[in-house]
Design an enzyme around this catalytic site. Structure first.
Site, PDB file in Angstrom:
ATOM      1  N   THR A   1      24.416 -15.843   3.590  1.00 37.70           N
ATOM      2  CA  THR A   1      23.848 -14.525   3.848  1.00 37.70           C
ATOM      3  C   THR A   1      24.361 -13.945   5.158  1.00 37.70           C
ATOM      4  O   THR A   1      24.475 -14.642   6.160  1.00 37.70           O
ATOM      5  CB  THR A   1      22.317 -14.617   3.885  1.00 37.70           C
ATOM      6  OG1 THR A   1      21.848 -15.075   2.615  1.00 37.70           O
ATOM      7  CG2 THR A   1      21.690 -13.271   4.193  1.00 37.70           C
TER       8      THR A   1
ATOM      9  N   GLY B   1      18.818 -21.565   7.758  1.00 37.24           N
ATOM     10  CA  GLY B   1      17.917 -22.472   8.445  1.00 37.24           C
ATOM     11  C   GLY B   1      18.679 -23.570   9.160  1.00 37.24           C
ATOM     12  O   GLY B   1      19.640 -24.117   8.634  1.00 37.24           O
TER      13      GLY B   1
ATOM     14  N   GLU C   1      17.591 -17.510  -1.276  1.00 39.23           N
ATOM     15  CA  GLU C   1      18.389 -18.096  -2.369  1.00 39.23           C
ATOM     16  C   GLU C   1      18.318 -17.271  -3.648  1.00 39.23           C
ATOM     17  O   GLU C   1      18.243 -17.799  -4.750  1.00 39.23           O
ATOM     18  CB  GLU C   1      17.972 -19.547  -2.639  1.00 39.23           C
ATOM     19  CG  GLU C   1      17.932 -20.426  -1.422  1.00 39.23           C
ATOM     20  CD  GLU C   1      19.172 -20.316  -0.550  1.00 39.23           C
ATOM     21  OE1 GLU C   1      20.243 -19.995  -1.084  1.00 39.23           O
ATOM     22  OE2 GLU C   1      19.050 -20.546   0.667  1.00 39.23           O
TER      23      GLU C   1
END
Length: 577
Positions: A62, A101, A344
């Site tokens: 992303t 993350g 996701e």
């Protein structure tokens, strides 16, 4: 509940943590990407080090300006044959990797998705293993800018990060080359099938399904236990206050959510098994099931995350004001769960991907092609003569879902074709029908879940007494979602108004029948108090004692008169005299 602990313990394990985990993507995306898209040699080079924790990775796809639209990614990886290196670069601010993350301060490696350029041509997004930080000092490498993106609604231990490249070079062999390759001279070797890259995302989306229903398990355990302790009002004037779980409205909030946990479990188990089967078939060159598997994982990820997030919020509301306390842990469970709606694969995009497969399958069925199992119901069949209003068995209710979704897909396919026939280009016609397309996708996945729920209960290795409880939960799930979506069943002729009246009456009976099993069912989830981390949901039921002890820990209660009184409040009070 005999056998439920074993039943619910099977499947893909995902660790539950209080507020996210900075190592999560290392295990569920970084390593699976290497396994799914790396050659045997690349797996040998990286997997041992990753598994031992010698290196910590994340997955950087992303960007600040692009998320689900993979083809729009702006990060580039340009091959330089003179040095046999790829040059990674972030040409714009919107090309900055954003959200992964563990990227902020934890990971020292990442699988980075970037547009592959070689010999002056772009070959689309490809995965690259990129070292981000020095393995000894943990300093970011030259040409690599890293940081943390700041506070989020939740999951703030994840150190979600940003990443930019300034002409950062990596070896050619750091392109994951299991499916596509770049040779030393810059020649690009295409994959045998563009869909081969689906594997990693399928794995991740199935993992999300398991994780979201386990978050819902936590929330419904807290809400059910609290509802068995809390007493409120007088059901009968002059009588003692009953447990709030005795109220039908409370049962209506909680019991369908317990059923939802099992529904998602059985559906996710089915997709997980299909994933394992397909993974084995790929090695034999059989790619036929990949599109169906991709569609099911997209749809079930969307269904499970939305059902779980909405369910957690319902659990919070069912606990009244106390559910708003941080110590209930329901706010934190909600912020963790609702994030899955977006990451996701944002759910609306997931629904439209499912819809695209449905429309394609619908058209293929009309051309006489044989369809895969999950969409075989779209194959034309003789008009049904069964009378559902006189047969409301579980199988009949699942059949009603089939009729409803078949009707919806047929309607939207006709509308889409009509728009195209009127001169509208297909892409604009698709957009003009997208609300209805998403709706038929949702009903399709609900139908799939109902099928798998019923089949899973029938095949479960449990005692007959436990099977009886599970079958009542399955029945509740079917009836609850039919009543909540009556229009789909009435307009398709799958059910009649009389059937709806019968099912509404049965819903009340099911709630009363399942009420005595509610606490035992959530106890069977076997979630330790340390994982629940809730003053309202602990196993011993000492709700009020725990709430009071937790309140005393507030920093404001460490002094009777806080410093702010002397600094702000007292001068204000004196000035008003």
């Amino acid at each position: 509940m005999d056998g439920i602990r074993t039943l619910m313990g099977s499947g893909l394990g995902v660790a539950l943590t209080k507020d996210g985990n900075p190592l999560a993507l290392h295990f569920i995306m970084f390593m699976p990407s290497i396994m799914g898209q790396g050659t045997v040699e690349q797996q040998g080079e990286w997997m041992g080090r990753a598994w031992s924790g010698e290196i910590i990775g994340t997955y950087a796809q992303t960007e600040l300006g692009h998320g689900t639209f993979l083809r729009g990614l702006e990060t580039t990886a340009t091959y330089d044959p003179s040095t046999e290196e790829f040059v990674l670069h972030s040409p714009t601010i919107t090309s900055t990797k954003w959200w992964p993350g563990g990227l902020g301060k934890t990971a020292n490696y990442a699988v980075v998705m970037a547009q592959l350029y070689t010999r002056g041509r772009c070959h689309g997004p490809h995965p690259f293993i990129v070292q981000l930080r020095d393995e000894e000092t943990h300093q970011s490498l030259p040409g690599v800018t890293l940081g943390e993106i700041g506070p989020r609604l939740g999951m703030n231990t994840n150190d979600n990060g940003f990443l930019c490249f300034s002409h950062h070079r990596i070896p050619r062999t750091h392109l994951l080359m299991k499916h596509s390759q770049v040779l030393q001279d810059g020649t690009y070797v295409r994959p045998a099938n563009d869909k081969l890259a689906y594997g990693t995302m399928v794995f991740v989306r199935v993992a999300i399904c398991f994780d979201t229903y386990r978050q819902l398990q936590r929330a419904v355990t807290i809400a059910t236990r609290y509802s068995a302790i809390r007493r409120q009002s007088e059901l009968v004037p002059g009588q003692p206050e009953p447990q709030i779980l005795e109220y039908q409205t409370q049962q209506y909030k909680i019991l369908p959510l317990i059923a939802t946990v099992f529904g998602i479990h059985f559906a996710a188990q089915s997709v997980w098994q299909t994933y394992n089967d397909v993974t084995g078939s790929i090695h034999d060159g059989n790619l036929d099931l990949l599109p169906e598997l991709h569609t099911l994982s997209c749809g079930l990820k969307a269904l499970s995350s939305s059902d779980a997030a909405n369910g957690v919020e319902t659990c919070r509301l069912s606990c009244g004001g106390h559910g708003y306390l941080a110590s209930s842990n329901l706010p934190r469970i909600y912020t963790t769960t609702t994030a899955a709606i977006t990451y996701e694969g944002e759910n609306t995009v997931m629904w439209l991907q499912v819809a695209r497969y449905l429309i394609k399958s619908f058209r293929e069925a009309r051309q006489g092609h044989r369809l895969h199992h999950s969409v075989s119901y779209l194959t034309p069949r003789p008009a049904s003569t069964h009378a559902l209003q006189t047969n409301l068995s579980n199988a009949a209710l699942v059949e009603a879902f089939r009729v409803a979704v078949s009707h919806l897909v047929g309607e939207v396919a006709a509308r889409l074709q009509g728009q195209c026939d009127s001169g509208m280009v297909f892409e604009h016609a698709w957009n003009a029908c997208s609300v209805q397309l998403a709706r038929c996708a949702q009903v399709h996945i609900r139908y799939f879940t109902c099928e798998e729920f019923l089949s899973g209960v029938e095949k479960a290795e449990v005692s007959e007494a436990t099977r009886g409880v599970l079958m009542r939960l399955c029945r509740l799930y079917l009836v609850f979602h039919i009543i909540g979506n009556q229009g789909d069943f009435l307009r398709s002729g799958a059910l009649t108004p009389s059937d709806m009246t019968t099912l509404e009456e049965e819903l009340a009976t099911l709630l009363a029948a399942l009420r005595p099993d509610a606490v035992s069912l959530v106890d069977s989830f076997d979630i330790h108090d340390r994982i629940l981390d809730s003053t309202l949901g602990c196993w011993d039921g000492n709700v009020y004692e725990r709430m009071f002890e937790e309140a005393k820990k507030s920093p404001l209660n460490q002094k009777d008169v806080p410093d702010a009184y002397y600094k702000y409040l007292r001068p204000l009070m004196k000035a008003s005299l």
